[in-house]
Write a protein that holds these residues in place. Structure first.
Motif, PDB file in Angstrom:
ATOM      1  N   ILE A   3      18.593  41.040  76.074  1.00 32.98           N
ATOM      2  CA  ILE A   3      18.500  40.770  74.638  1.00 32.98           C
ATOM      3  C   ILE A   3      17.166  40.095  74.355  1.00 32.98           C
ATOM      4  O   ILE A   3      16.565  39.478  75.236  1.00 32.98           O
ATOM      5  CB  ILE A   3      19.675  39.906  74.130  1.00 32.98           C
ATOM      6  CG1 ILE A   3      19.690  38.518  74.769  1.00 32.98           C
ATOM      7  CG2 ILE A   3      20.999  40.628  74.373  1.00 32.98           C
ATOM      8  CD1 ILE A   3      20.710  37.577  74.174  1.00 32.98           C
ATOM      9  N   ASN A   4      16.706  40.216  73.122  1.00 37.87           N
ATOM     10  CA  ASN A   4      15.425  39.601  72.780  1.00 37.87           C
ATOM     11  C   ASN A   4      15.584  38.101  72.562  1.00 37.87           C
ATOM     12  O   ASN A   4      16.705  37.579  72.440  1.00 37.87           O
ATOM     13  CB  ASN A   4      14.788  40.301  71.569  1.00 37.87           C
ATOM     14  CG  ASN A   4      15.602  40.189  70.309  1.00 37.87           C
ATOM     15  OD1 ASN A   4      16.289  39.205  70.058  1.00 37.87           O
ATOM     16  ND2 ASN A   4      15.534  41.222  69.479  1.00 37.87           N
ATOM     17  N   ALA A   5      14.469  37.388  72.531  1.00 37.83           N
ATOM     18  CA  ALA A   5      14.485  35.930  72.424  1.00 37.83           C
ATOM     19  C   ALA A   5      15.137  35.467  71.129  1.00 37.83           C
ATOM     20  O   ALA A   5      15.852  34.458  71.119  1.00 37.83           O
ATOM     21  CB  ALA A   5      13.055  35.390  72.526  1.00 37.83           C
ATOM     22  N   PHE A   6      14.920  36.188  70.036  1.00 35.17           N
ATOM     23  CA  PHE A   6      15.511  35.805  68.756  1.00 35.17           C
ATOM     24  C   PHE A   6      17.041  35.884  68.819  1.00 35.17           C
ATOM     25  O   PHE A   6      17.740  34.986  68.344  1.00 35.17           O
ATOM     26  CB  PHE A   6      14.972  36.697  67.632  1.00 35.17           C
ATOM     27  CG  PHE A   6      15.486  36.320  66.282  1.00 35.17           C
ATOM     28  CD1 PHE A   6      14.986  35.205  65.627  1.00 35.17           C
ATOM     29  CD2 PHE A   6      16.474  37.069  65.660  1.00 35.17           C
ATOM     30  CE1 PHE A   6      15.457  34.842  64.372  1.00 35.17           C
ATOM     31  CE2 PHE A   6      16.952  36.716  64.419  1.00 35.17           C
ATOM     32  CZ  PHE A   6      16.448  35.594  63.764  1.00 35.17           C
ATOM     33  N   SER A   7      17.568  36.938  69.425  1.00 32.93           N
ATOM     34  CA  SER A   7      19.021  37.078  69.574  1.00 32.93           C
ATOM     35  C   SER A   7      19.573  35.971  70.462  1.00 32.93           C
ATOM     36  O   SER A   7      20.644  35.422  70.189  1.00 32.93           O
ATOM     37  CB  SER A   7      19.367  38.446  70.171  1.00 32.93           C
ATOM     38  OG  SER A   7      19.005  39.472  69.284  1.00 32.93           O
ATOM     39  N   ASP A   8      18.847  35.633  71.511  1.00 33.15           N
ATOM     40  CA  ASP A   8      19.259  34.562  72.414  1.00 33.15           C
ATOM     41  C   ASP A   8      19.371  33.234  71.669  1.00 33.15           C
ATOM     42  O   ASP A   8      20.383  32.536  71.760  1.00 33.15           O
ATOM     43  CB  ASP A   8      18.270  34.460  73.576  1.00 33.15           C
ATOM     44  CG  ASP A   8      18.617  33.342  74.539  1.00 33.15           C
ATOM     45  OD1 ASP A   8      19.792  33.235  74.946  1.00 33.15           O
ATOM     46  OD2 ASP A   8      17.704  32.566  74.885  1.00 33.15           O
ATOM     47  N   VAL A   9      18.353  32.881  70.906  1.00 35.72           N
ATOM     48  CA  VAL A   9      18.367  31.627  70.140  1.00 35.72           C
ATOM     49  C   VAL A   9      19.495  31.655  69.112  1.00 35.72           C
ATOM     50  O   VAL A   9      20.210  30.669  68.931  1.00 35.72           O
ATOM     51  CB  VAL A   9      17.002  31.388  69.450  1.00 35.72           C
ATOM     52  CG1 VAL A   9      17.077  30.253  68.449  1.00 35.72           C
ATOM     53  CG2 VAL A   9      15.932  31.112  70.487  1.00 35.72           C
ATOM     54  N   SER A  10      19.682  32.784  68.465  1.00 32.40           N
ATOM     55  CA  SER A  10      20.736  32.907  67.455  1.00 32.40           C
ATOM     56  C   SER A  10      22.121  32.715  68.070  1.00 32.40           C
ATOM     57  O   SER A  10      22.961  32.002  67.510  1.00 32.40           O
ATOM     58  CB  SER A  10      20.648  34.272  66.771  1.00 32.40           C
ATOM     59  OG  SER A  10      19.423  34.421  66.104  1.00 32.40           O
ATOM     60  N   LEU A  11      22.358  33.333  69.210  1.00 35.48           N
ATOM     61  CA  LEU A  11      23.655  33.172  69.879  1.00 35.48           C
ATOM     62  C   LEU A  11      23.870  31.731  70.335  1.00 35.48           C
ATOM     63  O   LEU A  11      24.965  31.183  70.191  1.00 35.48           O
ATOM     64  CB  LEU A  11      23.769  34.133  71.064  1.00 35.48           C
ATOM     65  CG  LEU A  11      23.981  35.598  70.704  1.00 35.48           C
ATOM     66  CD1 LEU A  11      23.879  36.471  71.952  1.00 35.48           C
ATOM     67  CD2 LEU A  11      25.321  35.807  70.013  1.00 35.48           C
ATOM     68  N   ARG A  12      22.825  31.105  70.867  1.00 40.09           N
ATOM     69  CA  ARG A  12      22.967  29.710  71.290  1.00 40.09           C
ATOM     70  C   ARG A  12      23.254  28.801  70.099  1.00 40.09           C
ATOM     71  O   ARG A  12      24.071  27.886  70.192  1.00 40.09           O
ATOM     72  CB  ARG A  12      21.726  29.249  72.052  1.00 40.09           C
ATOM     73  CG  ARG A  12      21.673  29.875  73.440  1.00 40.09           C
ATOM     74  CD  ARG A  12      20.666  29.211  74.330  1.00 40.09           C
ATOM     75  NE  ARG A  12      19.339  29.766  74.114  1.00 40.09           N
ATOM     76  CZ  ARG A  12      18.216  29.105  74.350  1.00 40.09           C
ATOM     77  NH1 ARG A  12      18.249  27.861  74.781  1.00 40.09           N
ATOM     78  NH2 ARG A  12      17.049  29.676  74.160  1.00 40.09           N
TER      79      ARG A  12
END
Length: 149
Positions: A3-12
């Motif tokens: 997954i991209n970094a933006f999706s990672d931050v959003s999920l966290r």
């Protein structure tokens, strides 16, 4: 799949919000500190999550974010589909020109099917069910909040 970094931050961010006490507002700075990500990145994620209806945001001095009813039911697969802005999983089309093999390419469609299979597997995982008390207690204590699980 990655997954991209933006999706990672959003999920966290959603993990932190889902483990906060019901109705409690967390500031963007609280969330950024909790996930160890710069404020600016988390701020962008908060804006997008609000647009998607996954969180509610209250502005002002005592404002912050909380998980919405839709956010409590959302699955990882549903969220990633909405956050993934790439139309082409293999980047066959780019600013530098299309791949010369793009016509009738079997790889491109296979990668699209694999991405969908990845999302389908994650459709069974509700984000709000993921945080655990042992995981979140030290995070909340580190940023001066009480755990809410």
């Amino acid at each position: 799949m990655k997954i991209n970094a933006f999706s990672d931050v959003s999920l966290r961010a959603l993990l932190v919000l889902s483990s906060a006490p019901l109705g409690e507002l967390l500031t963007t700075q609280n969330i950024a500190d909790a996930v160890g990500t710069p404020y600016h990145h988390v701020s962008k994620a908060i804006v997008r999550l609000r647009e998607l209806g996954l969180i509610d945001v209250e502005r002002g001095r005592n404002g912050g974010s909380r998980l919405s009813a839709a956010g409590r039911k959302a699955t990882v697969g549903q969220i990633l589909r909405k956050l993934d802005t790439r139309s082409d999983p293999a980047e066959c089309q780019s600013a530098n020109g299309d791949c010369p093999l793009i016509a009738e390419c079997g790889l491109r469609s296979a990668l699209a099917r694999a991405r969908e299979a990845f999302y389908q597997e994650l459709d069974t995982v509700v984000v709000s069910s993921l945080p655990r008390l042992r995981q979140m207690t030290p995070v909340f204590q580190a940023i001066g909040l009480r755990p809410g699980l």
